[in-house]
Write an enzyme that holds these catalytic residues in place. Structure first.
Site, PDB file in Angstrom:
ATOM      1  N   ASP A 167     -11.570  25.662  -3.217  1.00 17.07           N
ATOM      2  CA  ASP A 167     -12.968  25.868  -3.541  1.00 17.07           C
ATOM      3  C   ASP A 167     -13.815  24.642  -3.222  1.00 17.07           C
ATOM      4  O   ASP A 167     -13.294  23.575  -2.906  1.00 17.07           O
ATOM      5  CB  ASP A 167     -13.103  26.221  -5.031  1.00 17.07           C
ATOM      6  CG  ASP A 167     -12.352  27.495  -5.388  1.00 17.07           C
ATOM      7  OD1 ASP A 167     -12.279  28.388  -4.532  1.00 17.07           O
ATOM      8  OD2 ASP A 167     -11.839  27.578  -6.515  1.00 17.07           O
ATOM      9  N   TYR A 175      -0.508  21.825  -7.282  1.00 17.37           N
ATOM     10  CA  TYR A 175      -1.822  21.211  -7.450  1.00 17.37           C
ATOM     11  C   TYR A 175      -1.713  20.056  -8.437  1.00 17.37           C
ATOM     12  O   TYR A 175      -0.867  20.058  -9.342  1.00 17.37           O
ATOM     13  CB  TYR A 175      -2.834  22.221  -8.003  1.00 17.37           C
ATOM     14  CG  TYR A 175      -3.398  23.178  -6.984  1.00 17.37           C
ATOM     15  CD1 TYR A 175      -4.550  22.866  -6.262  1.00 17.37           C
ATOM     16  CD2 TYR A 175      -2.798  24.407  -6.758  1.00 17.37           C
ATOM     17  CE1 TYR A 175      -5.075  23.754  -5.341  1.00 17.37           C
ATOM     18  CE2 TYR A 175      -3.317  25.305  -5.837  1.00 17.37           C
ATOM     19  CZ  TYR A 175      -4.462  24.972  -5.129  1.00 17.37           C
ATOM     20  OH  TYR A 175      -4.972  25.848  -4.218  1.00 17.37           O
TER      21      TYR A 175
END
Length: 255
Positions: free
Chosen positions: A51, A107
């Site tokens: 994003d 992540y």
């Protein structure tokens, strides 16, 4: 011929990975560089979206093109035409490879406790004003592991067909530096929903600050209001993507 790339980027000035109107994107920059190098339009297919504002150390993508450039040299050729905030760190021939078929992703979410905002961290980590209980965070983090319905951990606007996801491992690492205490949340899973890791991080931080855990009830009910705030995008980095068979295991060249 198909090729694969490992890409690193600073997401600060990007609207995300995927090409979109009215926003600068990583995919667009790579495709512009590829057009210059190969003399034709090239579509870059990433392992998944990141994003706006999210960084990557090991994003993976593939593309198809006919070229005489040796596969290991493609990385260096593309880097000559990329802006400073994107670099290709490895390139390899990748017949039959599909970057979207990753088996797991990792992540990292980074935040720190300090007396003031630290300029050298401000693009890649979030300063928090309360010192959390790391033991409480680690205990709560274990609740994420396994297969659960993460509906409550997904921001509005997701196009995912199902909200069930399998999280393989969650770990909180804290490190003391002269100017700060840094906290890194590592999350490895088979796939993630829109804003999922940022919401996971926000809930763990608030648990560390004394909030009762809402994780199990959120799994059961899908209620977003049971959880902590969504942490800012700048603290999130895609560390790596792993495949059952990676083209980079069969020979690649970094730059």
């Amino acid at each position: 011929m198909r090729y694969a790339l490992t890409v690193t980027y600073d997401g600060t000035q990007f609207g995300g990975w995927q090409i979109q109107k009215n926003a600068r994107t990583v995919q667009e920059e790579l495709e512009k560089a590829a057009r210059t190098v190969f003399g034709c339009a090239v579509k870059m297919t990433g392992s998944g979206r990141t994003d706006a504002g999210v960084h990557a150390e090991g994003q993976v993508c593939h593309f198809d093109v006919e070229t005489e450039i040796p596969a290991p040299k493609i990385a260096a050729c593309l880097n000559l035409h990329l802006p400073d905030d994107v670099r290709v760190t490895a390139s390899a021939q990748a017949e039959g490879f599909d970057a979207t078929k990753g088996k797991q992703k990792t992540y990292r979410y980074t935040f720190y406790y300090a007396t003031c905002e630290l300029p050298l961290l401000s693009r890649y980590a979030v300063r928090v004003r309360r010192f959390p209980d790391v033991t409480a965070m680690r205990e709560a983090a274990r609740l994420y592991e396994g297969r659960h319905d993460y509906k409550a951990f997904c921001a509005a606007g997701s196009s995912a067909k199902t909200s069930e996801r399998t999280v393989l491992n969650v770990n909180v690492v804290n490190t003391a530096y002269p100017d700060r205490i840094q906290f890194d949340l590592f999350v490895t899973g088979e796939g993630f929903l829109y804003n999922m890791v940022r919401i996971m991080a926000g809930e763990l931080y608030e648990i560390g600050c004394g909030k009762p855990s809402g994780i199990e009830e959120a799994f059961a009910t899908g209620r977003r209001d049971l959880l902590g705030k969504t942490m800012p995008s700048k603290g999130l980095t895609l560390v790596n993507v792993k495949y059952e068979r990676s083209p980079f295991d069969m020979g690649s060249e970094g730059v």
